[in-house]
Design an enzyme around this catalytic site. Structure first.
Site, short mmCIF file in Angstrom:
data_model
loop_
_atom_site.label_atom_id
_atom_site.label_comp_id
_atom_site.label_asym_id
_atom_site.label_seq_id
_atom_site.Cartn_x
_atom_site.Cartn_y
_atom_site.Cartn_z
N THR B 149 0.81 -1.22 0.00
CA THR B 149 0.00 0.00 0.00
C THR B 149 0.85 1.28 0.00
O THR B 149 1.87 1.35 0.67
CB THR B 149 -0.90 -0.01 1.25
OG1 THR B 149 -1.74 -1.15 1.17
CG2 THR B 149 -1.76 1.24 1.34
N SER B 155 -6.65 0.23 -2.41
CA SER B 155 -7.36 -0.85 -3.09
C SER B 155 -6.87 -1.04 -4.52
O SER B 155 -6.81 -2.15 -5.02
CB SER B 155 -8.86 -0.55 -3.10
OG SER B 155 -9.36 -0.64 -1.79
N GLY B 188 2.51 -2.50 8.41
CA GLY B 188 2.52 -3.07 9.76
C GLY B 188 3.91 -3.58 10.10
O GLY B 188 4.50 -4.35 9.34
N ARG B 321 -28.05 -11.65 34.11
CA ARG B 321 -28.55 -10.31 34.40
C ARG B 321 -30.08 -10.28 34.31
O ARG B 321 -30.66 -10.79 33.36
CB ARG B 321 -27.97 -9.33 33.38
CG ARG B 321 -28.61 -7.97 33.35
CD ARG B 321 -28.14 -7.11 34.48
NE ARG B 321 -28.83 -5.83 34.50
CZ ARG B 321 -28.29 -4.70 34.94
NH1 ARG B 321 -27.07 -4.69 35.41
NH2 ARG B 321 -28.98 -3.59 34.94
N GLN B 341 -34.18 -9.45 23.15
CA GLN B 341 -32.80 -9.85 23.48
C GLN B 341 -32.44 -11.16 22.77
O GLN B 341 -31.33 -11.31 22.26
CB GLN B 341 -32.69 -10.03 25.01
CG GLN B 341 -31.26 -10.23 25.52
CD GLN B 341 -30.54 -8.93 25.78
OE1 GLN B 341 -31.09 -7.85 25.54
NE2 GLN B 341 -29.32 -9.00 26.26
N GLY B 407 -24.52 -0.67 29.25
CA GLY B 407 -23.30 0.02 29.63
C GLY B 407 -22.15 -0.94 29.90
O GLY B 407 -21.00 -0.65 29.60
N THR B 428 -11.65 -2.89 6.08
CA THR B 428 -11.04 -2.23 4.92
C THR B 428 -9.65 -2.73 4.58
O THR B 428 -9.19 -2.49 3.49
CB THR B 428 -10.99 -0.69 5.11
OG1 THR B 428 -10.37 -0.38 6.36
CG2 THR B 428 -12.38 -0.10 5.06
N GLU B 430 -6.52 -5.38 3.62
CA GLU B 430 -6.44 -6.55 2.73
C GLU B 430 -7.57 -6.54 1.70
O GLU B 430 -8.10 -7.58 1.34
CB GLU B 430 -6.52 -7.87 3.52
CG GLU B 430 -5.58 -7.96 4.68
CD GLU B 430 -4.30 -8.68 4.31
OE1 GLU B 430 -3.26 -8.27 4.82
OE2 GLU B 430 -4.33 -9.62 3.51
#
Lengths: 702, 637
Positions: B149, B155, B188, B321, B341, B407, B428, B430
């Site tokens: 890159t 890309s 990297g 919970r 849920q 939370g 995004t 590779e």
């Protein structure tokens, strides 16, 4: 906007000066009617800030000042052919419409944010980030804008409060939350729940930051179900005090913003017990720290620790060990206890009482929605500007093509832009009604529905924006990634989005059922009295861009979904289910109904606003907003299966809607730059990729 | 560690009499290298591998390096890539699949050296080069990075500008960065650790451009100093993945010996004569990027592991919970009582099982491809499609998990939110997901074109050959059986591909024959076609696994079947195109919308077993997945 180089932080007037710019003269009439920041205030703030022992290391990203300066010198350095030759509308008129009020105050705050204390910092530790937010708050507070804001109880005061919070939110989510907890939740509760005497006594102090507060409602075991909080406030007639205590570990107050390090006071919500009778949840003003910062007697504080974002807010946990609170510190506008222990209340039912005590949350929800839309604006401005300058791929032997000229990229960003515009127009309407205190039950329904849909929209938009910028969107200095992490919390706090949607349906459904029973619908559902005509309307001969088209489809959908829900619930009840079970087993339809209702309300508000703007002669603006509204409604219809499934939209029309959506994106494409400019966000609150990303990354700047 | 005691409340859907066995499920999910996995899980109990929050970028980078050291010391990487055989790759992937549960940075940092650098050398290097470099990588005598890159070119790899000019007189290549957009970016490991880099550059010999080739360039000397002519800068703080030192590289007329061009496929003779076993520049370019395909295979698979981690935490929390009581004074009910849920968590749970098996198939295809040296069109398409769909799914699953925990899901200690932030980049890197989907779409368009020229019939070997015989609506909507899904998915696929084909030929006429512009008018439709194709492929692939599972353990197979149904039903009910393109009737849609709720309830009844089947040990989970009250108790202050 002045150039950065021209700004000397020392020249920024830190306190109101009647000789300042015009806005400030007008503003000063209200804002400075309170006394200037007192010495006491300064010391309290200083002391509070000092308690954040870490020095604020300004880890400002490299070259921050340079790119901002470049951006201001040359904001539109795009490759050729980007800007449309014929602007659709006047950018500053549009900006005024979107920001609605206190434009100059907002700009003044934006200007302040050029001061080095406000420069962005990334990679800070928890302690550093908290210290930094404290420092920023102090500077904002010194402007005195918050004085006589909520305490005044006027439209102007409430608007000013929101304008300050919104502007701060453009810079830092931690800053706006830290301030809203103090002024908004803590302050507004005192204003709303305290009687006049209490409000008059404490509001000026807290607005001058001589009393720093927090809002202790949520407990470890009880978030959305606030009625189940376990903290107890027991009245003791002998000493004329309430004894507040935390009976179990799940009753510890949790997530309390500002509690861990900053606040001296809290409004604590606890089950009021007089004699052997529990009267339900009531608010009490409790000292948790002494002014010197030491923890008050009987209080235990702990840190909620590191979060995925919003780390500038010191969320804390509180335990109360038989803390004694004077009788006069129960907020008593609606309910009170006499010295000898007789409980009286203006509300007859605990339900109503409970509803009233959480009224400050409705305002909170509007603020959250509005803050989130602003984040979407930042993300969109950055991503769209980047997409106008960044190129990739291209025809053989031709130049690479700008990202925004790809259909896929347009589809990703432009409907989101149109939706953000539409939602802002609608939210302004609600905001105005809130400022004028015009709404009753509607306030609850609208603020809940809007908060849910707008926060989800904002998060989805930031995600698209981040992906649309590729790796650059992930870099902290480009803001989108960190903003997204910071705002994620919005979809669950101040009412979990799913629960809010359920609350919308729960409140609206009875009105629908009454209509079915009586054979005549009233209020919102009155359109169903003409349901024959509604069903017969032939969409295929209508202009699918028109809001009348959308209105028919949205109404049909709402009618169908509510009818289905009512029938389903009835059937379940007859088969012996409890109301809770039936509602729970229908949760999916319940949420569909809430969405249908909220989106229809939004559409109606949008139509009304466009009409009134048209009547004012703002034709350019109306034309531009109409574009947004069309795209927004098309996007709604195209992305949910409910429209076709409920029979609101025939499959042939769904085809038409889908194709039209793509062509509308293309039509809007030449104007997008103006649309994002009208958000009015100055360069220094955007990001390097929004301007010359190559220059910013050049070797010369290493 | 406190054992997890999920709620066995009567409020929750009751468990069937013969639930799937977690052990059997786990074996189905992870059939190989089980001992290695266990050993690694144990190793991760060491304090060095405890999860950390609130650490600086610098600390995170150091921690990552320290962890790699420790893993190396334990011989975790022995006999992985150096074997240059499928079992080595599989072993390596299993190591990564465990490490991915701890920290994305650790995974990526290793992946860059072992996966990207290593695979590039393996694929493009001569035997001599492979045998020299790969064992050194495994032993950490060299640490590689992957300089593809550039600032201006992500890309669109073909657009990179870095130059490699051959100098016959000194028998060297000169690597040079001609302008600012050509600086290598996001590399990297480059900022402060890699010793070497594979550098992608445009090869020029005597003024003739031979296209992109790959060169090995030393970045740092053993003492850590940077080679002359090389300038390195840091990419700075990111929204996550801060344990990886992404960097920027400029080359100023850096000279490297002729031998350091990867010469497995193409060679430059000392006198500058160029030769290649792949004469077509286009075909050569495709092969150059083969390492990226391997990367995508890994990403697809780790995305599912990550989703499973987030879901495990959220589901375990939702069992304990409680919120709201059915009546005044009674006990509050567990979160999983609520159908909203259930829906929020069970759909992604089912999907993660479906995708998990598909991802493993893709890995197996990939191992075969490495061995045979050729990657099939199907593998190309599937790797691109899975990379995009699975990472998008992962992000949605983590978002759902985070919201489902309120939370608590936002607290760093509880893993989910930081995990999400750390993983966001996968969408995004590779190959940006949208671009991946468009690659799939482009292949489909080409296949459609060939079929059109062949009187509408797809070739036997075409990835669309199934479209030759679309069953009329078959199976039962009510039963949501496999035949129903297959016929429905095939019909949508056909509609979308045909729409793409027609739209494209219309656009081509309108655009005066410009393929580029015509294609640009069809991108949205291309993505739709790609999604429809992948949906059918996933269904096909997963059904094979369910069948195979019946030979091993009936109850587990039943559970997998349920996962497949829920995934399928949800795929239909969330995509308006099934209705719009008349692949189902309104009546079907209503039945399916109701069916999703029922299936979620059935899933909830066995959710505990499924989560235990995933088998992530407690030390890699989070406090809320164990006992959230105790963890937060005052006694622990």
């Amino acid at each position: 906007m002045a150039r950065l180089s021209a700004v000397n932080p020392k020249e920024l007037p830190l306190h109101s000066a009647r000789g300042g710019p015009i806005f400030f003269q007008a503003h000063a009439l209200q804002a400075s009617s309170g006394p200037p920041l007192s010495a006491a205030n300064q010391t309290l703030f200083d002391r509070a800030a000092r308690e954040f022992s870490v020095t604020d290391t300004p880890r400002v990203p490299p070259n921050h000042l340079k790119w901002v300066q470049d951006a201001e010198n040359n904001p539109d350095q795009f490759p050729d052919g980007v800007v449309c030759a014929t602007p659709l509308f006047n950018i500053s008129v549009m900006r005024r419409l979107l920001d609605n009020n206190h434009i100059e105050l907002r700009d003044r705050l934006y200007q302040l944010f050029k001061h080095p204390d406000f420069h962005p910092r990334y990679g800070l530790s928890l302690a550093e980030e908290r210290a930094h937010v404290m420092k920023m708050w102090k500077r904002v507070a010194a402007l005195g804008f918050m004085q006589n804001s909520l305490s005044a109880g006027t439209v102007e005061g409430r608007q000013r409060y929101d304008a300050v919070i919104e502007s701060c939110g453009m810079l830092s989510h931690s800053l706006d939350i830290k301030m809203s907890v103090h002024y908004g939740l803590f302050g507004a509760t005192i204003k709303l729940m305290g009687d006049d005497e209490q409000a008059a006594r404490w509001m000026p102090l807290l607005e001058r930051c001589e009393m720093l507060g927090c809002f202790a409602l949520t407990e470890l075991g009880h978030g959305s179900n606030a009625r189940a909080v376990e903290t107890v406030a027991k009245y003791q007639p002998s000493s004329r005090t309430f004894i507040i205590y935390t009976p179990t570990d799940s009753a510890q107050k949790y997530w309390i913003g500002g509690a861990f390090q900053t606040a001296r006071w809290t409004v604590c919500f606890a089950q009021l017990t007089v004699g052997s009778v529990c009267h339900g949840v009531h608010p009490f003003l409790v000292r948790i720290r002494n002014d010197d910062g030491s923890v008050a007697k009987g209080i235990t504080l702990a840190d909620c620790g590191h979060k995925c974002g919003l780390n500038g807010v010191d969320n804390g946990r509180i335990w109360f060990d038989n803390v004694s609170v004077p009788l006069g510190h129960m907020l008593r506008r609606y309910s009170q206890v006499s010295p000898d222990g007789v409980y009286t209340s203006k509300f007859s039912s605990p339900d109503e009482r409970f509803g009233a005590s959480l009224a400050s949350l409705s305002g909170g929800r509007i603020s959250v929605a509005s803050g989130c839309l602003n984040q979407a604006k930042i993300g969109l401005t950055i991503a769209i500007r980047y997409a106008l300058s960044r190129r990739a791929f291209g025809p053989r032997d031709g130049e690479e093509v700008r990202l925004l000229d790809y259909q896929s990229h347009q589809y990703r960003l432009i409907p989101a832009l149109a939706t953000t515009y539409s939602m802002q127009i609608v939210l302004n309407d609600l905001h105005q009604k809130w400022h004028r205190q015009e709404l009753g039950k509607q306030l609850h329904v609208w603020s809940s529905g809007f908060k849910a849909l707008m926060t989800w929209h904002s998060l989805a938009t930031l995600q698209e924006a981040r992906e649309a910028c590729g790796g650059q969107g992930y870099k902290s200095e480009n803001r989108i990634g960190p903003i997204k992490n910071g705002h994620d919390v919005a979809v669950t706090y101040e009412g979990d989005n799913h629960i809010l949607l359920q609350a919308v349906t729960k409140t609206v459904l009875p009105e629908f059922i009454r209509g079915v029973r009586n054979g005549v619908f009233q209020g919102h559902f009155a359109y169903l009295n003409e349901r024959g005509a509604l069903q017969r309307a032939d969409l295929s001969v209508m202009d699918a861009r028109s809001l009348e088209y959308a209105e028919i489809v949205f109404r049909r959908r709402e009618g169908a979904v509510f009818a289905k829900l009512a029938k389903q619930l009835e059937k379940m009840r007859q088969s012996g289910m409890s109301a809770l079970e039936a509602f729970n087993n229908s949760a999916i339809v319940v949420e569909e109904a809430a969405r249908a209702h909220t989106e229809l309300i939004m559409l109606e508000l949008l139509q009304r606003r466009l009409k009134s703007l048209d009547a004012e002669g703002q034709h350019d603006i109306v034309h531009a907003l109409q574009m947004c509204a069309t795209l927004y409604t098309l996007k709604c219809m195209d992305s949910s299966t409910v429209f076709v499934r409920s029979g609101a939209l025939p499959a042939t029309e769904a085809d038409r809607v889908h194709n039209l959506l793509l062509s509308c994106c293309k039509e809007m494409r030449p104007y997008v730059l103006d649309f994002v400019k009208a958000f009015g966000i100055p360069a220094h609150l955007l990001a390097p990729i929004a301007f010359d990303y190559v220059g910013h990354n050049s070797r010369a700047r290493l | 560690m406190v054992q997890w005691t999920p709620n066995t409340d009567t409020d929750l859907p009751s468990c069937p009499s013969s639930p799937p066995s977690p052990d059997a499920l786990n074996k189905l999910l992870f059939p190989t290298n089980r001992e290695l996995r266990e050993k690694l899980f144990d190793l991760l109990k060491e304090p060095l591998f405890r999860r950390r929050t609130d650490i600086s970028v610098r600390q995170h980078r150091e921690l990552t390096t320290a962890r790699i050291k420790r893993l190396h010391q334990e011989g975790v990487f022995r006999n992985t890539i150096a074997l240059q055989k499928p079992e080595g790759s599989r072993r390596y992937d299993n190591v990564i699949a465990v490490l991915t549960l701890l920290d994305h940075s650790l995974e990526v940092k290793l992946g860059v050296s072992f996966g990207l650098f290593g695979a590039t050398v393996h694929k493009l290097g001569s035997k001599q080069q492979r045998d020299f470099w790969i064992p050194r990588l495994e032993n950490f005598e060299a640490f590689g990075c992957f300089a593809l890159t550039e600032l201006g070119h992500g890309s669109n790899v073909r657009g990179i500008e870095t130059r490699a000019t051959y100098l016959p007189e000194t028998r060297q290549f000169e690597i040079h960065t001609p302008n600012e957009t050509a600086q290598k970016y996001w590399i990297g490991g480059a900022a402060d650790s890699a010793t070497h880099s594979v550098v992608f550059a445009k090869l020029t010999i005597r003024g003739i451009d031979y296209g992109i080739h790959v060169f090995i360039v030393r970045l740092r000397r053993p003492d850590g100093t940077i080679e002359p002519g090389i300038r390195i800068a840091d990419c700075g703080e990111k929204a996550g993945l801060n344990g990886v030192d992404n960097g920027r590289i400029w080359f100023t007329h850096v000279r490297i010996p002729r031998e350091d061009m990867l010469s497995g496929l193409s060679q430059v003779a000392p006198d500058g004569t160029y030769s290649s076993s792949i004469p077509s520049a286009n075909a050569r370019f495709g092969v150059m990027l083969a390492a990226l395909t391997g990367g995508r295979v890994g990403i697809a698979s780790n995305a599912i592991g990550t989703a499973m981690l987030g879901l495990t935490i959220a589901i375990r929390y939702s069992f304990q919970r409680r919120a709201f009581a059915p009546s005044e004074g009674s006990l509050e009910v567990p979160l999983l009582f609520y159908t909203s849920q259930q829906r929020q968590l069970m759909i992604p749970l089912a999907t993660s099982f479906v995708y998990g098996f598909c991802a493993r198939d893709l890995s197996d295809d990939w191992y075969r491809a490495i061995e045979s040296g050729s990657v099939s069109k199907r593998t190309h398409v599937v790797s691109a499609g899975y990379k995009a769909l699975f990472t998008w799914f992962m992000q949605d699953a983590l978002q759902a998990a985070r919201e489902a925990c309120g939370g608590q899901g936002y607290k760093s200690d509880n893993v989910i939110a930081p995990l999400k932030a750390d993983r966001d980049v996968m969408l995004t890197f590779e190959g940006a997901n949208t671009v991946m989907m468009l690659q799939v779409g482009k292949t489909l368009l080409a296949e459609f074109g060939s079929a059109t020229r062949n009187s509408g019939r797809y070739d036997e070997n075409s990835i669309l050959s199934a479209l030759n015989a679309i069953p009329r609506k078959s199976g039962s909507t009510k039963q949501l059986d496999s035949a129903f899904f297959r016929s429905t998915f095939l019909r949508l696929e056909k509609e979308q591909v045909v729409a793409l084909g027609n739209q494209y030929s219309k656009a081509l006429k309108k655009r005066g024959g410009s393929e580029f512009h015509a294609w640009n008018d069809c991108l949205e439709q291309a993505e739709k076609a790609a999604r429809a194709h992948m949906c059918r492929v996933i269904h096909e692939t997963f059904e094979c696994h369910v069948k195979k599972a019946y030979e091993i353990d009936e109850h587990s197979a039943d559970a997998l079947g349920l996962c497949g149904q829920l995934w399928g039903a949800n795929s239909i009910q969330q995509n308006a195109d099934f209705l719009r393109l008349r692949c189902i009737s309104i009546n079907d849609a209503t039945v399916i919308a109701g069916g999703v709720g029922d299936l979620c309830e059935k899933m909830t009844a066995i959710a505990k077993h499924l989560v235990e089947g995933i088998g992530i040990p407690q030390h890699l989970l989070a406090p809320i997945a164990v006992n959230y009250v105790k963890h937060n108790s005052r006694a622990r202050l």
